[in-house]
Write a protein that holds these residues in place. Structure first.
Motif, PDB file in Angstrom:
ATOM      1  N   ASP A  81       2.482 -40.269 -34.976  1.00 23.04           N
ATOM      2  CA  ASP A  81       2.657 -40.454 -36.417  1.00 23.04           C
ATOM      3  C   ASP A  81       4.133 -40.443 -36.807  1.00 23.04           C
ATOM      4  OD1 ASP A  81      -0.077 -40.578 -36.680  1.00 23.04           O
ATOM      5  OD2 ASP A  81      -0.306 -38.516 -37.401  1.00 23.04           O
ATOM      6  N   ASN A  82       4.937 -39.732 -36.022  1.00 30.22           N
ATOM      7  CA  ASN A  82       6.377 -39.659 -36.280  1.00 30.22           C
ATOM      8  C   ASN A  82       7.158 -40.751 -35.557  1.00 30.22           C
ATOM      9  OD1 ASN A  82       6.919 -37.326 -38.056  1.00 30.22           O
ATOM     10  ND2 ASN A  82       5.918 -36.161 -36.437  1.00 30.22           N
ATOM     11  N   LYS A  83       6.436 -41.748 -35.029  1.00 28.83           N
ATOM     12  CA  LYS A  83       7.063 -42.873 -34.316  1.00 28.83           C
ATOM     13  C   LYS A  83       7.825 -42.390 -33.079  1.00 28.83           C
ATOM     14  CE  LYS A  83       5.659 -45.840 -37.415  1.00 28.83           C
ATOM     15  NZ  LYS A  83       4.787 -44.953 -38.191  1.00 28.83           N
ATOM     16  N   ILE A  84       7.255 -41.419 -32.403  1.00 25.72           N
ATOM     17  CA  ILE A  84       7.810 -40.925 -31.143  1.00 25.72           C
ATOM     18  C   ILE A  84       6.861 -41.327 -30.024  1.00 25.72           C
ATOM     19  CG2 ILE A  84       8.352 -38.849 -29.793  1.00 25.72           C
ATOM     20  CD1 ILE A  84       9.222 -37.525 -32.410  1.00 25.72           C
ATOM     21  N   ASP A  85       7.378 -41.997 -29.019  1.00 27.75           N
ATOM     22  CA  ASP A  85       6.570 -42.418 -27.880  1.00 27.75           C
ATOM     23  C   ASP A  85       6.150 -41.176 -27.093  1.00 27.75           C
ATOM     24  OD1 ASP A  85       5.310 -44.029 -26.100  1.00 27.75           O
ATOM     25  OD2 ASP A  85       7.120 -44.803 -25.130  1.00 27.75           O
ATOM     26  N   VAL A  86       4.893 -41.118 -26.662  1.00 27.15           N
ATOM     27  CA  VAL A  86       4.407 -39.908 -25.995  1.00 27.15           C
ATOM     28  C   VAL A  86       3.525 -40.287 -24.806  1.00 27.15           C
ATOM     29  CG1 VAL A  86       2.438 -39.724 -27.588  1.00 27.15           C
ATOM     30  CG2 VAL A  86       3.192 -37.704 -26.300  1.00 27.15           C
ATOM     31  N   ASP A  87       3.737 -39.589 -23.689  1.00 23.45           N
ATOM     32  CA  ASP A  87       2.883 -39.682 -22.513  1.00 23.45           C
ATOM     33  C   ASP A  87       2.216 -38.331 -22.299  1.00 23.45           C
ATOM     34  OD1 ASP A  87       3.560 -42.307 -22.004  1.00 23.45           O
ATOM     35  OD2 ASP A  87       5.161 -41.796 -20.586  1.00 23.45           O
ATOM     36  N   VAL A  88       0.932 -38.334 -21.992  1.00 23.52           N
ATOM     37  CA  VAL A  88       0.190 -37.105 -21.718  1.00 23.52           C
ATOM     38  C   VAL A  88      -0.180 -37.108 -20.244  1.00 23.52           C
ATOM     39  CG1 VAL A  88      -1.809 -35.692 -22.311  1.00 23.52           C
ATOM     40  CG2 VAL A  88      -0.692 -37.083 -24.074  1.00 23.52           C
ATOM     41  N   LYS A  89       0.460 -36.228 -19.470  1.00 24.14           N
ATOM     42  CA  LYS A  89       0.249 -36.192 -18.019  1.00 24.14           C
ATOM     43  C   LYS A  89       0.120 -34.745 -17.549  1.00 24.14           C
ATOM     44  CE  LYS A  89       2.812 -40.487 -17.160  1.00 24.14           C
ATOM     45  NZ  LYS A  89       3.903 -41.133 -16.393  1.00 24.14           N
ATOM     46  N   PRO A  90      -1.011 -34.096 -17.841  1.00 23.01           N
ATOM     47  CA  PRO A  90      -1.175 -32.708 -17.405  1.00 23.01           C
ATOM     48  C   PRO A  90      -1.390 -32.625 -15.893  1.00 23.01           C
ATOM     49  CG  PRO A  90      -3.193 -33.516 -18.413  1.00 23.01           C
ATOM     50  CD  PRO A  90      -2.170 -34.590 -18.601  1.00 23.01           C
ATOM     51  N   GLY A  91      -1.034 -31.451 -15.341  1.00 22.04           N
ATOM     52  CA  GLY A  91      -1.307 -31.204 -13.928  1.00 22.04           C
ATOM     53  C   GLY A  91      -0.306 -31.793 -12.961  1.00 22.04           C
ATOM     54  N   LEU A  92       0.886 -32.116 -13.406  1.00 26.83           N
ATOM     55  CA  LEU A  92       1.903 -32.658 -12.498  1.00 26.83           C
ATOM     56  C   LEU A  92       2.383 -31.589 -11.527  1.00 26.83           C
ATOM     57  CD1 LEU A  92       4.115 -34.649 -15.039  1.00 26.83           C
ATOM     58  CD2 LEU A  92       2.516 -35.634 -13.393  1.00 26.83           C
ATOM     59  N   SER A  93       2.602 -31.982 -10.288  1.00 33.59           N
ATOM     60  CA  SER A  93       3.222 -31.071  -9.326  1.00 33.59           C
ATOM     61  C   SER A  93       4.710 -30.965  -9.651  1.00 33.59           C
ATOM     62  CB  SER A  93       3.045 -31.601  -7.902  1.00 33.59           C
ATOM     63  OG  SER A  93       3.820 -32.779  -7.722  1.00 33.59           O
ATOM     64  N   PRO A  94       5.395 -29.930  -9.133  1.00 33.96           N
ATOM     65  CA  PRO A  94       6.844 -29.828  -9.375  1.00 33.96           C
ATOM     66  C   PRO A  94       7.593 -31.080  -8.935  1.00 33.96           C
ATOM     67  CG  PRO A  94       6.011 -27.761  -8.506  1.00 33.96           C
ATOM     68  CD  PRO A  94       4.874 -28.738  -8.432  1.00 33.96           C
ATOM     69  N   GLU A  95       7.165 -31.666  -7.828  1.00 38.65           N
ATOM     70  CA  GLU A  95       7.837 -32.870  -7.331  1.00 38.65           C
ATOM     71  C   GLU A  95       7.592 -34.054  -8.257  1.00 38.65           C
ATOM     72  OE1 GLU A  95       7.324 -29.870  -4.385  1.00 38.65           O
ATOM     73  OE2 GLU A  95       5.765 -30.943  -5.538  1.00 38.65           O
ATOM     74  N   GLU A  96       6.355 -34.165  -8.750  1.00 36.69           N
ATOM     75  CA  GLU A  96       6.031 -35.258  -9.671  1.00 36.69           C
ATOM     76  C   GLU A  96       6.780 -35.113 -10.987  1.00 36.69           C
ATOM     77  OE1 GLU A  96       1.441 -36.320  -8.308  1.00 36.69           O
ATOM     78  OE2 GLU A  96       1.823 -34.612  -9.649  1.00 36.69           O
ATOM     79  N   LEU A  97       6.899 -33.872 -11.473  1.00 36.76           N
ATOM     80  CA  LEU A  97       7.639 -33.633 -12.716  1.00 36.76           C
ATOM     81  C   LEU A  97       9.103 -33.998 -12.533  1.00 36.76           C
ATOM     82  CD1 LEU A  97       7.737 -32.533 -15.629  1.00 36.76           C
ATOM     83  CD2 LEU A  97       8.152 -30.268 -14.655  1.00 36.76           C
ATOM     84  N   SER A  98       9.695 -33.571 -11.427  1.00 37.40           N
ATOM     85  CA  SER A  98      11.111 -33.859 -11.168  1.00 37.40           C
ATOM     86  C   SER A  98      11.368 -35.363 -11.079  1.00 37.40           C
ATOM     87  CB  SER A  98      11.569 -33.182  -9.869  1.00 37.40           C
ATOM     88  OG  SER A  98      11.526 -31.777  -9.999  1.00 37.40           O
ATOM     89  N   ALA A  99      10.375 -36.105 -10.575  1.00 32.36           N
ATOM     90  CA  ALA A  99      10.560 -37.538 -10.373  1.00 32.36           C
ATOM     91  C   ALA A  99      10.618 -38.313 -11.685  1.00 32.36           C
ATOM     92  CB  ALA A  99       9.441 -38.090  -9.493  1.00 32.36           C
ATOM     93  N   ILE A 100       9.989 -37.784 -12.760  1.00 31.30           N
ATOM     94  CA  ILE A 100       9.907 -38.560 -14.004  1.00 31.30           C
ATOM     95  C   ILE A 100      10.582 -37.899 -15.190  1.00 31.30           C
ATOM     96  CG2 ILE A 100       7.760 -39.651 -13.263  1.00 31.30           C
ATOM     97  CD1 ILE A 100       6.264 -37.788 -15.219  1.00 31.30           C
ATOM     98  N   ILE A 101      11.027 -36.654 -15.057  1.00 33.81           N
ATOM     99  CA  ILE A 101      11.511 -35.907 -16.225  1.00 33.81           C
ATOM    100  C   ILE A 101      12.714 -36.573 -16.880  1.00 33.81           C
ATOM    101  CG2 ILE A 101      13.041 -34.377 -14.917  1.00 33.81           C
ATOM    102  CD1 ILE A 101      12.113 -32.110 -16.796  1.00 33.81           C
TER     103      ILE A 101
END
Length: 526
Positions: A20-40
């Motif tokens: 609603d605030n015109k902010i792009d959002v991705d919902v990706k629960p359950g990421l491993s630490p490596e997966e989070l580091s790869a996309i953060i």
């Protein structure tokens, strides 16, 4: 368009608020630490709950784009706050969204502990009728010791007073006035331990609170005490608590949090006098919606408007404060950048004075901004978030003072930076309440608006300076946008601020420096 990653399970209302605030959002629960580091590094904001661990490794690879980490809940022990601070990332929590829910859970645990309700329930379901086995105690007239009397602790205290318990509280940040307003008695930790019939913990897990209830502390408690922890695992040494329960010194414990979670095995599990729940403090429908709304609104407000709410590593700037602070923040930035660029030698002290109308402002953000601007002149990667930590690590003493007295202007800021070679001071004000102006530099009156490229000249107060500088710049095809002079009447020294449209080459800079009237010249950028 800002972009946010929701990395934990969160009520869908959070994602909708971002959209609603015109902010792009991705919902990706359950990421491993490596997966989070790869996309953060692809995101401006990261929203988490307690499942995602945001460690220094992930923060280190996030890059300059990540500006904010929002925790939907209170505890931020799953986030490496020092690493985020050093990287200039704001860390926010939502201290009010689940306060009532967690406080009610603590009260429920206290009732269950006093009357052994879970044990009696299990016995009755098994077809037993052990009425005489479950002898409880009343809460009426008992003394409740609250360790940590902030948002949640104060609600627990209020509910306990409604049960006609006596409430004593230990909290280093609890003022006498606040204690009186709450109707609790403020005590030190030893007094609480020795007097309380029930003890409930409501502090964050920090170096100061970790293991606050260990064998030594438990030995000081009243025999038969009952202990409730719905705050954080690690506040109680679990092995020491088990020993105190086994000896009968502690009559019972009700725990919603554990040192290691998920807690599938624990030395306290199975103990007859221990009640356990799986970190349910915030587990109500209302709380899940509330924290999701709060974190999404706070992060949106920051990303879109620069408002900072409930940050744990920088001063807050409310939506109401932001418009009023905006012109002052521009002035603060300019003053800090000016002094940072003209100061010679290692900085040992930074003093900031807020005078007149400025003294009534929320000045903490302004102090942080000035500090960042001063340090950024010689250090990379310094911003409002990490500037205080950078200054502390370098042994720079920082102070600020407030005074409603401001004889020359209705509002003013004064900055004094002390180096090993002396003091460098500048005073600034606002014209028409919105236009930043420098009013003196190193105690020399000079009015100037700063922008772009500026030459700062210290010179002898003798004829010929303006002509010499103008001629030299003109011959080099450097256009002068503004020329401001200041001097102390009756003195021999003066300063000049020359705004120019072009860069000054090293050769031209050397020629200017060699002019006989000039003591020193510096190239500044704003």
């Amino acid at each position: 368009m800002p972009k946010v990653l929701i990395a934990d399970k969160m009520d869908a209302v959070a994602a909708q608020i971002f959209k609603d605030n015109k902010i792009d959002v991705d919902v990706k629960p359950g990421l491993s630490p490596e997966e989070l580091s790869a996309i953060i590094g692809e995101y401006d904001g990261l929203a988490v709950r307690s499942a995602t661990k945001v460690k220094a490794d992930a923060i280190g690879v996030a890059g300059p784009r990540l500006k904010i980490i929002g925790r939907a809940g209170i505890g931020v022990d799953t986030i490496d706050v020092p690493a985020a601070t050093n990287a200039g990332i704001v860390v926010m929590n939502t201290p009010f969204g689940n306060s009532i829910t967690t406080a009610e859970h603590a009260i429920a645990m206290m009732f269950a502990l006093a009357r052994q309700i879970p044990q009696a329930n299990e016995s009755t379901h098994a077809g037993k009728w052990e009425k005489s086995k479950f002898m409880g105690v009343e809460l009426y007239g008992k003394t409740l010791g609250v360790i940590g009397c902030g948002n949640i602790g104060s609600i627990v205290a209020s509910r306990a007073l409604g049960l006609q318990m006596r409430v004593i509280a230990f909290d280093p940040f609890l003022t006498d006035d606040r204690a009186r307003d709450l109707g609790v008695e403020k005590v030190d930790l030893d007094a609480l331990l020795t007097r309380a019939d029930f003890i409930t913990l409501h502090t964050p897990l920090t170096d100061q609170t970790r293991n606050i209830l260990d064998a030594v502390a438990l030995a000081k408690t009243k025999k038969g005490v009952r202990i409730i922890n719905c705050a954080r695992g690690g506040l109680i040494v679990e092995a020491d608590l088990k020993a105190a329960l086994d000896s009968g010194h502690v009559a019972g414990a009700a725990l919603d949090v554990f040192e290691e979670e998920p807690a599938t095995a624990n030395p306290l599990f199975g103990h007859a006098n221990v009640i356990c729940t799986p970190h349910l403090g915030a587990s109500t429908t209302e709380a899940q919606v509330n924290v999701a709304i709060q974190v999404a609104e706070q992060m949106s407000d920051f990303l879109l408007n620069g408002a900072v709410s409930n940050a744990v590593n920088m001063p807050s700037i409310s939506a109401e404060d932001a418009p009023r602070l905006k012109p002052y923040m521009k002035l603060a930035e300019q003053m800090g950048a000016l002094v940072g660029q003209i100061a010679d030698g290692a900085i040992t002290k930074i003093a900031i004075e807020f005078m007149g109308d400025a003294a009534s402002l929320n000045t903490k953000p302004l102090s942080a901004l000035i500090l960042a601007a001063v340090l950024r002149a010689t250090l990379d990667g310094v911003n409002m978030v990490n500037a205080p930590q950078v200054a502390k690590s370098r042994g720079i003493a920082v102070s600020d003072t407030h005074s409603t007295d401001c004889p020359d202007f209705h509002t003013a800021l004064r900055l004094i930076v002390t180096t090993e070679k002396g003091d460098h001071a500048v005073t600034g004000t606002l014209f028409a309440g919105k236009e930043p102006r420098i009013m003196d530099i190193e105690n020399v009156p000079v009015e100037a608006a700063l922008s772009g490229r500026v030459l700062f000249i210290r010179n002898d107060d003798t004829p010929g300076l303006i002509g010499a500088v103008g001629t030299m710049l003109g011959n080099a095809k450097v256009n002068i946008a503004d020329f401001r002079l200041g001097r102390v009447p009756g003195g021999n020294s003066a300063v000049a601020l020359v705004s120019i449209d072009n860069d000054v080459s090293d050769e031209l800079f050397a020629a200017l420096s060699a002019l006989p009237q000039i003591q020193s010249v510096k190239r500044l950028r704003f």
